[in-house]
Design an enzyme around this catalytic site. Structure first.
Site, PDB file in Angstrom:
ATOM      1  CD1 TRP A   1       2.957  -2.902   2.372  1.00 16.48           C
ATOM      2  CD2 TRP A   1       3.460  -3.461   0.274  1.00 16.48           C
ATOM      3  NE1 TRP A   1       2.314  -2.015   1.537  1.00 16.48           N
ATOM      4  CE2 TRP A   1       2.601  -2.333   0.251  1.00 16.48           C
ATOM      5  CE3 TRP A   1       3.904  -3.990  -0.931  1.00 16.48           C
ATOM      6  CZ2 TRP A   1       2.184  -1.730  -0.942  1.00 16.48           C
ATOM      7  CZ3 TRP A   1       3.489  -3.386  -2.114  1.00 16.48           C
ATOM      8  CH2 TRP A   1       2.637  -2.273  -2.107  1.00 16.48           C
ATOM      9  CG  ASP A   2       5.007   0.402   4.494  1.00 15.65           C
ATOM     10  OD1 ASP A   2       4.157  -0.481   4.237  1.00 15.65           O
ATOM     11  OD2 ASP A   2       4.703   1.568   4.782  1.00 15.65           O
TER      12      ASP A   2
ATOM     13  CD  GLU B   1      -4.303  -0.358   1.795  1.00 20.39           C
ATOM     14  OE1 GLU B   1      -4.533   0.826   2.095  1.00 20.39           O
ATOM     15  OE2 GLU B   1      -3.598  -1.109   2.481  1.00 20.39           O
TER      16      GLU B   1
END
Lengths: 707, 707
Positions: A319-320, A461
């Site tokens: 997703w970076d 996370e």
């Protein structure tokens, strides 16, 4: 004037992996690690290929490193001189990141006097298949010298070897090593051609995995002996052809083309900061990296989380890209941004398959996306330091926010370029299927009116399997709203029937409100966790390499988080919140953040700018901009090496500079600039592309000009 | 005739903890571990008090051990002789479990000849506060002898010390040690009175935590010197008063009363097996234990998972009671079964508080229930062997099936006794609130018609946080159905409005059907887990004490389960399934079961009986019946000691014998007997109480008589 030169002028064995990253050169087709010419796989040399993947056995799939055509060393009077074995008396490594040139100079003391090796090289920005190198030898005494230069197919791999077959040879002055991958039989070939400006006895040596040239000559004192190599990398997957014959091209010509290409890039992308050379240096160094890895000329390719610095994180796209990198490209070279999005559109089948695998609908994009949207993330993504066993992680299964990030990235692109046409090229389908995916995640308690998303891993996370991660729920709502907005804008029989479902979803999904103190809880029950400081939690580590998250990590049952989560949401949906709420949440969450990710500092920094506090933003901005310049970054996740470049931090630094400090935003289709510079910055100037026009932005002492 | 005597006639230091369990005596008010009289806390002596709890500091709450009034040893010519320090030449420890008598005889060789110590003791079944001991010394040579006997307040604790204050003293021939607990200031007092049948010089010694009598005499060769001690334990929480003055009661009188009480107990509870003495011995040994721990005379008390053998599992009450033990009491002394249920009714406030804590409704009973329904289970119930850190477990949060087990136990009681009156004594409310609890667990996906229960720990604790555990969903449906049935039977304004809600819940909760192969999946995704054998999984252990479950345990990502889960469901709802389905599931799940719990063998055994396979049932029945007789049971969970007696296995053995092999069931309010004996069993006979009548059941060569 700030020189865009990075220099290391000592030799330190321990810096080899780090230098491989920070001295990186690249052109989007490949990256060449900043290792020295005599290095081999032991020193993590790599010509890392964009978007070429292979799996060896049952190990993780990862990108492939091409045979290395730069491998070169010298012998003097029969004795080899090379780093790291032979301690030098002088050593300097440089990256001229204005021009994309890597160079080194090393002097060794021999029994008879000193010898000097110099080398300059670049990854051609004009002819993307080419690498050029100019290697120079001299001695201050007469000697029998030898230069050995070739193509080394015995490459560094994390989960290799990837080449199961080699073809090596020499033909009409061109040497070549072709490696064939095991999984998909992809061919990756390096060729080279060498020119000499002196008399020498040349011979060749063809091995299974390598081809070498041996150049033997009598060296006179203080005379420079120079070879120029033009090398070419090709694969059987190429989107575009090499230009020219490497035997015909000179180093000088290619360098001129190359520096001209870089000049053009800098013309649109350089950011000048008045009053803070360090910030200007670090920011433009970040921009350099974004340019080294941009998939120019390539079709439907994206950027890996570690750019082109190697195989870390499997060379996969995270997703970076859509969260942190795409903004820069949207506003400098939007066609690159489109390429990145096209990659997602092209790989929707992988996302559909993943959703199906989990009994969900629509498109669930891979956490670690490889070619075709193949999910590179395994169920066991970390190795336990105590038992050496793989740990079951939930990055793959439950980081539901990835699909939303892609839709978010798409909408940034559309708003920044005005290119609604992309919706006809597959993007509309992508949005709809992402919305269907989130719809299928919604659950409702028997007697409650609202939808929840349970069992989630949010951006932070360290806390796995939580319920109603505020960020994820908000992003899901964003996707529902986007789908609705686009269906309204482009009515169609196909999608109109979905409107009521998306409306119901958007209206009834649980969106957490701030508590009485103005703080938004990160997920159900977060406030009940132990409120220990980051230092306290760190002090509980038994092994410095142990993982902080997972079921039993030191952070798991505390409020310490890995990275921006609520902060990301606030900066992304800043219109939903007052500056006061944003400030309170910054003050609450920032000290509780380990910043164990390169994605976090820029988010907090941006949020601080939004609350009018550029001086709180500044150190976080610098952390982000200098992520690859600072020694001692996080190199380990459990027992897994995670070093490499950090393009998301680079992109994040750009976002903070432009959207934070310069205060650029878009209002009703127009660029607005409300600067909020750190104290020491007197001014900023840069160009910005917005909806097909290039604007010159100049900020000086809070006066703004946009032309 | 089978002798109900357990004997150990060697002395083995390593057996001390195990002997403490298997030689246990008790009367429901307390249990006395089968340790020797000279032992102290080092050897895990305990007079373990039923239902008296304390917390020391922040350690786990657990039951309290009373000051030990049995502590006694001898000195000969100034030298102490005691186990385990002095190796004996003869040693025998016995439990006469027909009469509830513990005895030992030990002979030591001294420099001058041999000395012999004998002792008999019992926990009075007629006067529940009393302990009696007869201690005899003799020597085969003349010597200066000393008997030291007293009350030892420095007791064994797992998470102690619990007594923060002591009052010790001596008054009118009665010595006493009173301990006061720290948390609730509960007083626990031991008193003793000693009678001698010989001349001796007696003195006393009052210490802070102990009181001793020193009895000094010149011993003639071959003459027995005997002291008789009557001790009394009382607490400030007692439901009933002591009978008589301990100075007035003789050992002989008390023993006669005691054995008469046991005779009465055995009259209703003994099971005779023709053709298998080992089975008869083990089964009646199990029944002995069930009788030692039955809360006779006590109000609203239940039975801990390790009975009265110590503080393991915090002396807490688990689902074990209603699932595995209550059946025996229902059909022998139903007033005990009612006491057990009354405990749950009385502690509903604890269950309400727990539901509320988790944002749920109704009554969520404690996983480890202490007084008042207080949840004794911590969030960290296991210690990691590798890091020595507490592991976050989900026993407390997510073993939702406990409330259903209680309703299931209640319904067994009502059907077995006909005592619907209990519904007016709080049981109706309990059922309704358990149903409300399960209602609040239900979630529905946005576009699916059925309810799910997600994020659950089922009976098989090795797989935490699963979705739609088949057992849990089926039990929830049972609770909804029971609530509906009782509301229909006893209409009331209060509850009638809940009917539609419970009906919706029962009709729409997801109940998993067998797959094409007839197997019912244990939870969502179970079949996708690695299908490794139990041995293979065991071979992956690095440390023999490591926990198999949790996030990363060796079993967690495999199909290996800890204990009966689907098998439990099938045996409990046998009318829902064909014998073929039951057999297929037995065959599938039994080999995948580690049997890492004492609750599992009996469930599989019962299921095998239900599929007409008593010979497959037999070894599992014997495992259950002999659980406390077999050395080397599971003593560790992570780093936590979990030894003790296993009353659930004892109760499970009774269930298999009576409901499995004898095939007793209830149909339309009548007892039915369809025996299914193991090959070697020629017959069985026993009494059974059913709806206030005692039936004599005799099975001989498949002929049945019920009178």
């Amino acid at each position: 004037m700030v020189d865009f030169i990075l220099t290391e002028n000592i030799f330190n064995n321990e810096n080899i992996p780090w230098n491989g990253n920070r001295f990186l050169i690249g052109n989007g087709y490949f990256g060449i690690r900043g290792t020295l010419e005599e290095y081999t796989k032991e020193q993590m040399c790599a010509v890392n290929m964009a978007g070429i993947y292979d799996r060896a056995g049952s190990a993780w799939r990862e990108t492939v490193n091409a045979p290395n055509p730069l491998h070169t060393y010298v012998k003097v009077n029969g004795k080899k001189y090379a780093l790291p074995e032979n301690k030098p008396v002088f050593h300097e490594q440089q990256l001229d990141f204005e021009n994309g040139l890597h160079s080194r100079k090393t002097v060794w003391q021999t029994e008879n006097g000193t010898i000097t090796v110099k080398c300059e090289r670049f990854a051609s920005m004009s002819r993307r298949h080419l690498i050029a190198m100019k290697y120079t030898f001299s001695a201050d005494f007469e000697c029998d010298a030898e230069m050995i230069t070739g193509i080394d197919g015995d490459v560094w791999d994390i989960n290799g070897p990837h080449f199961v077959k080699f073809n090596s040879g020499s033909e009409d002055g061109v040497n070549y090593v072709e490696g064939i991958t095991g999984e998909k039989h992809i061919s990756v070939t390096a060729r080279d051609s060498v020119k000499l400006d002196f008399d020498a006895e040349c011979s060749g040596d063809v091995c299974e995995k390598a081809v070498y040239r041996r150049i033997v000559f009598k060296a006179e004192p203080h005379k420079e002996y120079c070879i120029e190599k033009i090398a070419e990398i090709t694969t059987s997957e190429d989107d575009f052809e090499p230009i020219g014959d490497i035997r015909d091209i000179t180093y000088q010509e290619l360098k001129a083309e190359h520096t001209a290409a870089w000049e053009k890039i800098w013309d649109i992308s350089k950011i000048t900061i008045d009053g803070d050379d360090d910030a200007m240096y670090a920011l433009n160094y970040s921009i350099y990296h974004l340019n080294c890895i941009a998939p120019r000329e390539m079709k439907g390719k994206s950027i890996a989380a570690r750019g082109l610095s190697g195989q870390v994180y499997k060379g996969a796209v995270f997703w970076d890209t859509e969260m942190f990198m795409i903004d820069y490209y949207i506003h400098t070279e939007p066609e690159i941004a489109k390429t990145l999005l096209q990659y997602r559109i092209d790989t929707i089948d992988g996302a559909r398959a993943k959703a199906k695998e989990y009994g969900l609908n629509g498109a669930y994009y891979a956490w670690e996306s490889q070619e075709g949207g193949y999910e590179g993330c395994s169920d066991y993504n970390i190795t336990d330091v105590f038992t050496k066993r793989p740990m079951r992680t939930y990055f793959r299964d439950k980081q539901y926010h990835v699909s939303a990030a892609i839709v978010y990235g798409l909408m940034k692109y559309i708003k920044g370029t005005g290119d609604y046409g992309i919706l006809n090229e597959g993007a509309m389908e992508m949005v709809i299927e992402c919305a269907e995916f989130y719809r299928s995640l919604l659950v409702k308690k028997a007697d409650e009116p609202y939808y929840e998303i349970r069992d989630v891993v949010g951006p932070d996370e360290y806390h796995e399997r939580v319920n109603n991660n505020s960020y994820t729920n908000r992003m899901a709502k964003f996707v529902f709203d986007t789908a609705l907005e686009l269906i309204e804008k482009y009515p169609s029989d196909e999608y109109d029937s979905l409107k009521s479902m998306f409306k119901d979803s958007s209206e009834n999904i649980f969106i957490r409100k701030p508590n009485d103190g103005g703080i938004i809880e990160q997920f159900d029950g977060y406030f009940k966790l132990e409120d220990a400081s980051v230092d306290e939690v760190r002090s509980r580590l038994i092994d410095p390499k142990e993982y902080w998250g997972g079921a039993y990590g030191v952070a798991a049952d505390t409020q310490v988080i890995k990275q921006a989560d609520i902060a990301a949401m606030l900066s992304m949906f800043s219109n939903d919140y007052t500056a006061d709420i944003m400030k309170k949440n910054f003050d609450y969450y920032e000290p509780r953040t380990e910043h164990g990710s390169s994605l976090t500092a820029c988010m907090y920094s941006l949020l601080a700018c939004m609350t009018g506090n550029p001086d709180a933003a500044y150190p976080l901005f610098m952390k982000s901009a200098a992520e690859d310049l600072r020694p001692g970054g996080k190199q380990w996740l459990g027992l897994i090496y995670i070093g490499g470049t950090h393009p998301a931090a680079a992109g994040g630094a750009w976002i903070v500079a432009v959207k934070g400090f310069a205060g650029i935003s878009e209002q009703n289709g127009r660029l607005v600039c409300r600067p909020c510079l750190p104290k020491k910055w007197k001014g900023m100037s840069f160009k910005l592309m917005y909806r097909n026009k290039i604007y010159d932005i100049a900020i000086q002492d809070n006066n703004v000009s946009i032309t």
